[in-house]
Enzyme design. Structure first.
Site, mmCIF file in Angstrom:
data_model
loop_
_atom_site.group_PDB
_atom_site.id
_atom_site.type_symbol
_atom_site.label_atom_id
_atom_site.label_comp_id
_atom_site.label_asym_id
_atom_site.label_seq_id
_atom_site.Cartn_x
_atom_site.Cartn_y
_atom_site.Cartn_z
ATOM 1 N N GLU A 133 2.976 7.841 -2.631
ATOM 2 C CA GLU A 133 3.130 6.652 -2.433
ATOM 3 C C GLU A 133 3.540 5.930 -1.537
ATOM 4 O O GLU A 133 5.133 6.872 -0.609
ATOM 5 C CB GLU A 133 4.228 6.192 -3.714
ATOM 6 N N GLU A 138 8.855 -3.057 2.367
ATOM 7 C CA GLU A 138 10.236 -3.414 1.486
ATOM 8 C C GLU A 138 11.641 -4.012 1.250
ATOM 9 O O GLU A 138 12.441 -2.838 2.628
ATOM 10 C CB GLU A 138 9.630 -1.980 0.411
#
Length: 314
Positions: A133, A138
């Site tokens: 990932e 974020e």
């Protein structure tokens, strides 16, 4: 230098130049943007106070819409939620195509902001975390700056010292060993996240993935050093001209080719959950995370992404 040696040198030089030059394979903007993605009306894997809706619901509630060179993805900002009912309506998109070696540039005007919010732009492989990932954009609760993170299975770590402008938060990318924290890098530019990002008109996030390294960059729209190929969304880009990356993940102690498989792009907005909920009490936000999300719909009027375009190069 012999002819053979010269030939080898020129081949190396030519290959080195080509390695940083990529041609555009995909371009998404406006009404074309959602056509490249599928809506994931699934239970939130991060246990957020969210209800991911399908394409029909997103359209009827105006949670996604496109006009000109705008594609907007937002959460519901009208409904008070029942404590025993589903979470706040929002959207999670997954790209229809998958990518390995590539460069992705996200031109974003606005990102979701507000207490309880957890927006993310990332890529992920199948059978998580075994195919890896990459979190490109974020953060939570309007706190701090963008955090770039890799999550992998065991056997992937980063050197303590490497060529990047960001600050490492951890060097072991193994999700099991780090309680899913992975190996993160905090971007030091305060314009890279939340209300400050939005007040500057957003900016560009870019990621380059190869079998030798993963690099990410960020340029605020207010910056004066934006590469012309990034600014213009050119048909080809040369990452060698982009300067020191914000985050640099070399393959020195991480076999990227085996730890990262075919990846889909994910764009989502959740609330509370494993990260935003866990740190909510120290974020300066009112009430508890779930109560705030349930009872203050108008607080999420600015909880939206506005994408100018996404361009991908290979």
């Amino acid at each position: 230098m012999s002819i053979f040696a010269k030939s080898l040198f020129l081949t190396y030089l030519f290959t080195s130049v080509l390695a940083a030059t990529y041609s555009q394979t995909d371009s998404h903007t406006g009404t074309g943007f959602p056509k490249a993605f599928s809506y994931q009306a699934i239970a939130d894997p991060t246990h957020g106070r969210v209800n991911y809706v399908d394409a029909g619901t997103a359209s009827s509630q105006n949670l996604t819409f496109a006009s000109g060179d705008h594609f907007v993805l937002r959460a519901d900002s009208k409904k008070v939620l029942s404590a025993s009912g589903p979470g706040r309506n929002s959207v999670r998109l997954q790209s229809n195509k998958q990518y390995t070696t590539s460069v992705m540039i996200f031109n974003i005007r606005h990102m979701p902001q507000g207490c309880g919010t957890w927006p993310a732009v990332w890529t992920v492989g199948a059978n998580w975390p075994n195919q890896g990932e990459m979190d490109i954009l974020e953060g939570v609760n309007d706190q701090g700056t963008d955090q770039v993170t890799l999550h992998t299975s065991s056997g992937c770590s980063m050197p303590a010292s490497r060529s990047q402008t960001g600050t490492s938060t951890g060097n072991n990318c193994d999700t099991a060993a780090t309680n899913n924290a992975g190996c993160g890098v905090k971007i030091t530019d305060t314009r890279s996240y939340g209300p400050i990002f939005n007040s500057k008109g957003g900016g560009w996030f870019a990621v380059e993935r190869t079998n030798s390294f993963i690099k990410t960059w960020f340029w605020s729209r207010a910056a004066t050093d934006i590469p012309s190929d990034v600014f213009n969304g050119a048909t080809s880009v040369n990452t060698d001209n982009w300067g020191t990356p914000r985050a640099f993940f070399p393959s020195t102690n991480c076999p990227i080719s085996s730890k990262f498989g075919l990846h889909n792009i994910i764009i989502n907005l959740t609330f509370c959950g494993d990260w935003a909920g866990a740190v909510y009490g120290s974020s300066g936000c009112p009430s508890s995370c779930i109560d705030f999300v349930n009872n203050n719909p108008s607080a999420f009027a600015d909880a939206y992404f506005d994408f100018a375009w996404l361009k991908i190069y290979g």
